[in-house]
Design a protein around this motif. Structure first.
Motif, PDB file in Angstrom:
ATOM      1  N   UNK A  74       0.985  -1.274   0.468  1.00  0.00           N
ATOM      2  CA  UNK A  74      -0.024  -0.003  -0.098  1.00  0.00           C
ATOM      3  C   UNK A  74       1.588   1.489   0.014  1.00  0.00           C
ATOM      4  N   UNK A  75       2.053   0.907   0.550  1.00  0.00           N
ATOM      5  CA  UNK A  75       2.799   2.653   1.201  1.00  0.00           C
ATOM      6  C   UNK A  75       3.535   2.813  -0.349  1.00  0.00           C
ATOM      7  N   UNK A  76       3.623   1.368  -1.096  1.00  0.00           N
ATOM      8  CA  UNK A  76       4.904   2.052  -2.717  1.00  0.00           C
ATOM      9  C   UNK A  76       3.263   2.084  -3.517  1.00  0.00           C
ATOM     10  N   UNK A  77       2.635   2.407  -3.089  1.00  0.00           N
ATOM     11  CA  UNK A  77       1.532   3.189  -4.517  1.00  0.00           C
ATOM     12  C   UNK A  77       1.514   4.318  -4.266  1.00  0.00           C
ATOM     13  N   UNK A  78       1.961   4.960  -3.272  1.00  0.00           N
ATOM     14  CA  UNK A  78       2.049   6.300  -2.832  1.00  0.00           C
ATOM     15  C   UNK A  78       0.367   7.292  -3.118  1.00  0.00           C
ATOM     16  N   UNK A  79      -0.300   6.185  -3.065  1.00  0.00           N
ATOM     17  CA  UNK A  79      -2.042   6.797  -2.539  1.00  0.00           C
ATOM     18  C   UNK A  79      -1.976   7.888  -1.961  1.00  0.00           C
ATOM     19  N   UNK A  80      -2.732   9.214  -2.101  1.00  0.00           N
ATOM     20  CA  UNK A  80      -2.879  10.465  -1.652  1.00  0.00           C
ATOM     21  C   UNK A  80      -2.876   9.780   0.170  1.00  0.00           C
ATOM     22  N   UNK A  81      -2.998  10.234   1.465  1.00  0.00           N
ATOM     23  CA  UNK A  81      -2.395  10.118   2.680  1.00  0.00           C
ATOM     24  C   UNK A  81      -4.217   9.288   2.898  1.00  0.00           C
ATOM     25  N   UNK A  82      -5.254  10.589   3.026  1.00  0.00           N
ATOM     26  CA  UNK A  82      -6.258  10.335   3.183  1.00  0.00           C
ATOM     27  C   UNK A  82      -6.793   9.125   2.321  1.00  0.00           C
ATOM     28  N   UNK A  83      -6.185   8.718   1.804  1.00  0.00           N
ATOM     29  CA  UNK A  83      -6.943   7.441   0.881  1.00  0.00           C
ATOM     30  C   UNK A  83      -6.507   5.995   1.676  1.00  0.00           C
ATOM     31  N   UNK A  84      -5.312   6.233   1.594  1.00  0.00           N
ATOM     32  CA  UNK A  84      -3.869   5.104   2.056  1.00  0.00           C
ATOM     33  C   UNK A  84      -4.655   4.783   3.129  1.00  0.00           C
ATOM     34  N   UNK A  85      -4.931   5.555   4.290  1.00  0.00           N
ATOM     35  CA  UNK A  85      -4.788   5.157   6.012  1.00  0.00           C
ATOM     36  C   UNK A  85      -6.462   4.768   5.906  1.00  0.00           C
ATOM     37  N   UNK A  86      -7.389   5.673   5.663  1.00  0.00           N
ATOM     38  CA  UNK A  86      -8.907   5.669   5.256  1.00  0.00           C
ATOM     39  C   UNK A  86      -9.156   4.127   4.514  1.00  0.00           C
ATOM     40  N   UNK A  87      -9.030   3.984   3.855  1.00  0.00           N
ATOM     41  CA  UNK A  87      -9.666   3.036   3.160  1.00  0.00           C
ATOM     42  C   UNK A  87      -8.451   1.693   2.992  1.00  0.00           C
ATOM     43  N   UNK A  88      -7.202   1.870   3.154  1.00  0.00           N
ATOM     44  CA  UNK A  88      -6.725   0.137   3.097  1.00  0.00           C
ATOM     45  C   UNK A  88      -6.411   0.132   3.910  1.00  0.00           C
ATOM     46  N   UNK A  89      -4.783   0.958   5.088  1.00  0.00           N
ATOM     47  CA  UNK A  89      -4.229   0.249   5.741  1.00  0.00           C
ATOM     48  C   UNK A  89      -5.032   0.052   7.051  1.00  0.00           C
ATOM     49  N   UNK A  90      -5.978   1.318   7.484  1.00  0.00           N
ATOM     50  CA  UNK A  90      -7.096   0.980   8.305  1.00  0.00           C
ATOM     51  C   UNK A  90      -8.111  -0.438   7.979  1.00  0.00           C
ATOM     52  N   UNK A  91      -8.386  -0.871   6.492  1.00  0.00           N
ATOM     53  CA  UNK A  91      -8.700  -1.548   6.556  1.00  0.00           C
ATOM     54  C   UNK A  91      -7.891  -2.704   7.319  1.00  0.00           C
ATOM     55  N   UNK A  92      -6.374  -2.914   6.619  1.00  0.00           N
ATOM     56  CA  UNK A  92      -6.081  -3.927   6.753  1.00  0.00           C
ATOM     57  C   UNK A  92      -5.841  -4.386   8.327  1.00  0.00           C
ATOM     58  N   UNK A  93      -5.718  -3.414   9.445  1.00  0.00           N
ATOM     59  CA  UNK A  93      -5.292  -3.419  10.512  1.00  0.00           C
ATOM     60  C   UNK A  93      -6.136  -3.930  11.530  1.00  0.00           C
ATOM     61  N   UNK A  94      -7.786  -3.280  10.944  1.00  0.00           N
ATOM     62  CA  UNK A  94      -9.206  -3.539  11.694  1.00  0.00           C
ATOM     63  C   UNK A  94      -8.750  -5.674  10.917  1.00  0.00           C
ATOM     64  N   UNK A  95      -8.703  -5.766  10.447  1.00  0.00           N
ATOM     65  CA  UNK A  95      -8.946  -6.762   9.966  1.00  0.00           C
ATOM     66  C   UNK A  95      -8.263  -7.981  10.695  1.00  0.00           C
ATOM     67  N   UNK A  96      -7.675  -7.817  11.148  1.00  0.00           N
ATOM     68  CA  UNK A  96      -6.432  -8.818  12.454  1.00  0.00           C
ATOM     69  C   UNK A  96      -6.748  -8.241  13.883  1.00  0.00           C
ATOM     70  N   UNK A  97      -7.731  -6.870  14.195  1.00  0.00           N
ATOM     71  CA  UNK A  97      -7.421  -6.165  15.677  1.00  0.00           C
ATOM     72  C   UNK A  97      -6.574  -5.345  15.634  1.00  0.00           C
TER      73      UNK A  97
END
Length: 179
Positions: A74-97
């Motif tokens: 995700x970080x290597x995609x250089x997404x806008x930080x809002x999008x990466x944090x909201x959609x991707x990073x939060x989702x992957x982290x919370x998928x494993x609590x």
């Protein structure tokens, strides 16, 4: 502090001034995939005054590797930080609590964003972690941004978040079995 679980049972006193404990090297290591109960006991003088316990699940090593591999991608995609944090990073982290990791990612983005969704989601995560004051502060920041942007959905969610946080802040902090 007391730690109990499969193959692990120990306790150690810590100084009230530091309130930190590095995992002792002379104690059995926590094993990936197991759950452990961690209890903090506060003493008043020599008598127990208050105690609180949490169960901690140590994720299997392959799960940790998978999560952090996805995070690196995700970080290597250089997404806008809002999008990466909201959609991707939060989702992957919370998928494993991994609540703490999600909070760290959202806090980092929250410092520089004007996106009310990021601030509100950070409030939600604080609330899940029992950090009521931080949740209210984040929801209030959401209200300001959502008002500016006329974002009714985030306004509604932030107001509901504040109501929930206030409700939880008013719950009794301890139980007295004699009452």
């Amino acid at each position: 502090m007391r730690v109990e679980g499969r193959g692990v049972a120990w306790e150690k006193s810590i100084d009230a001034a530091t309130l930190r404990l590095t995992y002792p090297t002379d104690k059995p290591q926590l094993i990936f995939g197991n759950a452990y109960k961690i209890t903090a006991i506060a003493n008043k003088g020599k008598a127990p005054f208050k105690a609180d316990s949490s169960v901690v699940n140590v994720l299997p090593e392959n799960t940790i590797k998978r999560v952090f591999d996805v995070v690196r991608k995700i970080e290597s995609l250089n997404l806008p930080s809002d999008e990466a944090a909201l959609l991707d990073l939060d989702a992957i982290y919370m998928s494993e609590n991994l609540l703490d990791e999600s909070i760290k990612a959202l806090e980092k983005v929250s410092k520089t964003t004007s996106n009310p969704s990021v601030k509100r989601m950070l409030g939600d995560r604080y609330l899940e972690a029992g950090l009521i004051r931080e949740a209210i502060y984040s929801y209030e920041a959401t209200l300001k941004l959502a008002n500016k942007k006329k974002d009714r959905e985030e306004l509604s969610k932030a107001k509901k978040g504040i109501e929930t946080a206030i409700f939880y802040s008013q719950l009794p902090k301890s139980r007295n079995p004699d009452q």
